[in-house]
Design an enzyme around this catalytic site. Structure first.
Site, PDB file in Angstrom:
ATOM      1  N   GLN A  15      16.781 -24.404  16.424  1.00  0.00           N
ATOM      2  CA  GLN A  15      16.628 -25.660  17.269  1.00  0.00           C
ATOM      3  C   GLN A  15      16.265 -26.646  16.516  1.00  0.00           C
ATOM      4  OE1 GLN A  15      13.869 -26.920  20.923  1.00  0.00           O
ATOM      5  NE2 GLN A  15      14.018 -24.763  20.623  1.00  0.00           N
ATOM      6  N   SER A  16      15.339 -26.667  15.542  1.00  0.00           N
ATOM      7  CA  SER A  16      14.499 -28.008  15.144  1.00  0.00           C
ATOM      8  C   SER A  16      15.635 -28.997  14.553  1.00  0.00           C
ATOM      9  CB  SER A  16      13.410 -27.686  14.064  1.00  0.00           C
ATOM     10  OG  SER A  16      13.967 -27.172  13.206  1.00  0.00           O
ATOM     11  N   ALA A  73      14.653 -21.732   5.661  1.00  0.00           N
ATOM     12  CA  ALA A  73      13.356 -21.363   4.988  1.00  0.00           C
ATOM     13  C   ALA A  73      13.290 -22.152   3.424  1.00  0.00           C
ATOM     14  CB  ALA A  73      13.565 -20.165   4.684  1.00  0.00           C
ATOM     15  N   GLU A 103       9.174 -22.064  16.335  1.00  0.00           N
ATOM     16  CA  GLU A 103       8.344 -23.130  17.462  1.00  0.00           C
ATOM     17  C   GLU A 103       6.847 -22.835  17.751  1.00  0.00           C
ATOM     18  OE1 GLU A 103       9.508 -25.796  19.299  1.00  0.00           O
ATOM     19  OE2 GLU A 103       7.352 -25.842  20.244  1.00  0.00           O
ATOM     20  N   ASP A 135       9.891 -27.634  17.540  1.00  0.00           N
ATOM     21  CA  ASP A 135      11.224 -27.792  17.029  1.00  0.00           C
ATOM     22  C   ASP A 135      11.881 -29.154  17.620  1.00  0.00           C
ATOM     23  OD1 ASP A 135      11.631 -25.135  16.077  1.00  0.00           O
ATOM     24  OD2 ASP A 135      12.105 -24.233  17.863  1.00  0.00           O
ATOM     25  N   GLY A 163      -6.222 -38.680  29.346  1.00  0.00           N
ATOM     26  CA  GLY A 163      -6.893 -40.371  29.017  1.00  0.00           C
ATOM     27  C   GLY A 163      -8.041 -40.495  29.600  1.00  0.00           C
ATOM     28  N   GLY A 164      -8.392 -41.605  29.941  1.00  0.00           N
ATOM     29  CA  GLY A 164      -9.548 -42.129  30.395  1.00  0.00           C
ATOM     30  C   GLY A 164      -9.468 -42.283  32.155  1.00  0.00           C
TER      31      GLY A 164
END
Ligand code: CAO
Length: 418
Positions: free
Chosen positions: A16-17, A97, A138, A167, A246-247
């Site tokens: 996938q990646s 790999a 992943e 990925d 977040g804030g």
């Protein structure tokens, strides 16, 4: 003229990646030549099969707009063809790999000798250091990149997320690195190595959690629900459930039908700027001026109570009604959409983000089109190639082998059956 037209990519990626990266390059207009092992090809062709004897969705959805050549790169003649491919391409992308390319005899030094303009781009699990030789998938990247330890609910196990940030996220990082290296090559005439380690890519996407790690030194993280619940913070950024990162505090809240529909929920953000409108909307106008609720600081220890009141209101409406009512009031909310709803979404189809593709083996299937939109470039999503579909075409047209040489290569067995 497509943005990357004229750029040829030797695509040595699998799973996938890497494929997400080269698919983007193909959508940007590059000629992507996927090199696959004769007979088997990318392992995902036959993983998670839903239509017998057809390439899986796992493969087809990650390899659009590419050409496929079969080549045994451990065969003598295969190496000869590979060297010619290296000299004919601008970019080599791989996610083998660690060390596999070198074992084939095509490490960075050899690649540079053959083609000094080559950009050699790799996804690896880890960058240089003690884990650099490890194979990674992943979820390993999600765990090693800080995502799993900060995802899920307090007191529960670490959690991986369905978004493939290890990925596909790293594929995106690599595609950006490659385009920058191409721009750099325009100026210098030189290629270079580009490395996108999955751990680093995940960490980049978890940047706000490293922010919080450092903020812990200054005291409890007040926007975390844990603070309002009086639970002490430990040494590391904790899991924050569905708290907003977040804030502006936010949560996932029940909507009408939640008892039977697992996705009848909305995300609701109590943005400070619209707090008075939220109070009016949920029937708590007295909170607007009440010092216990009027300011964000006052509300932070009371988030459970605040969201319980908002949920009283959201659970009387469907998630889409919440959206319709809140949007005109500028209150940021978002329905929890199921994959079924997304697959049927007309807007996403019209924008080319959900695309129906015709495939000779499997018929029609849905895919995610290019998520980046250009004013001057319309991405057309073409089906993924069959295994070795373009072997002869690439040998002849790209690499310029004449008929007798072509015959010799085919007879050598280096390209499998054609
Ligand atoms: N001809 C001949 N041999 C080929 C070939 C070809 N066309 N294409 C690949 N091979 C060989 C490789 O040379 C390698 O052989 P050696 O081990 O003898 O050197 C072998 O096939 C297997 O390659 P691999 O080790 O990359 O594949 P794997 O299935 O064992 O591992 C993976 C898969 C993903 C764990 C590993 O490739 C990896 O860690 N990649 C980097 C990180 C990454 O991208 N992970 C995300 C994958 S998506 O979840």
């Amino acid at each position: 003229m497509k943005p990357l037209q004229g750029i040829r990519v030797l695509d040595f990626t699998h799973v996938q990646s890497g494929p997400t990266c080269t698919q983007l390059l193909a959508w940007f207009g590059a000629d992507v030549i996927k090199v696959e092992r004769p007979g088997t090809g990318d392992a995902t062709r036959t993983q998670l099969v839903d239509v017998p004897d057809a390439d899986s969705l796992y493969f087809t959805m990650l390899n659009h707009n590419k050409r496929s050549i079969c080549l045994n790169t451990k065969h003598e003649t295969g190496k000869e063809v590979l060297a010619r491919l290296v000299s004919s391409c601008d970019v080599l992308v791989e996610n083998f790999a660690p060390g596999a390319l070198g074992r084939m005899g095509f490490g960075w030094e050899r690649i540079q000798q053959i083609n000094p303009r080559m950009i050699m781009a790799s996804v690896k699990g880890f960058g240089p250091g003690k884990f650099e030789d490890c194979k990674v998938y992943e979820n390993v990247a999600q765990c090693a990149g800080g995502s799993a330890s900060t995802t899920g609910f307090l007191g529960d196990v670490p959690m991986v997320t369905g978004a493939q940030i290890g990925d596909s996220g790293t594929g995106l990082h690599l595609a950006l690195g490659i385009t920058v290296a191409l721009l750099h090559r325009q100026k210098t005439g030189r290629g270079q190595r580009v490395l996108a380690p999955m751990q680093d890519g995940v960490l980049n996407l978890c940047r706000v959690k490293l922010r919080d790690q450092q903020r812990l030194r200054a005291g409890p993280l007040r926007e975390y629900s844990q603070f309002g619940n009086g639970i002490e913070f430990g040494e590391a950024t904790p899991r924050a459930g569905n708290d907003s990162g977040g804030g502006q505090p936010g949560r996932i809240l029940r909507c009408k039908g939640w008892e039977t529909d697992p996705n009848a929920y909305t995300y609701f953000i109590t943005q400070v700027a619209v707090w008075p409108r939220i109070c009016e909307l949920i029937g708590k106008p007295e909170w607007i001026d009440d010092p216990d609720y009027a300011t964000l600081k006052a509300r932070l220890p009371r988030l459970d109570e605040v969201f319980a009141e908002i949920e009283e209101w959201t659970s009387t409406k469907t998630k889409f009604e919440v959206m319709e009512i809140c949007n005109p009031l500028n209150i940021p909310v978002g329905p929890i959409l199921s994959m079924k709803e997304i697959a049927e979404d007309q807007g996403l189809r019209e924008s080319g983000t959900i695309v129906e593709v015709e495939h000779p083996e499997r018929g029609k299937y849905l895919t995610v089109g290019c998520p980046i939109k250009f004013s001057d470039h319309n991405v057309v999503v073409d089906r993924s190639p069959l295994l070795g579909e373009h072997t002869v075409e690439i040998l002849a047209d790209v690499l310029g082998y004449e008929d007798d040489e072509l015959q010799r290569i085919i007879e050598s067995g280096a390209v499998g059956k054609v």
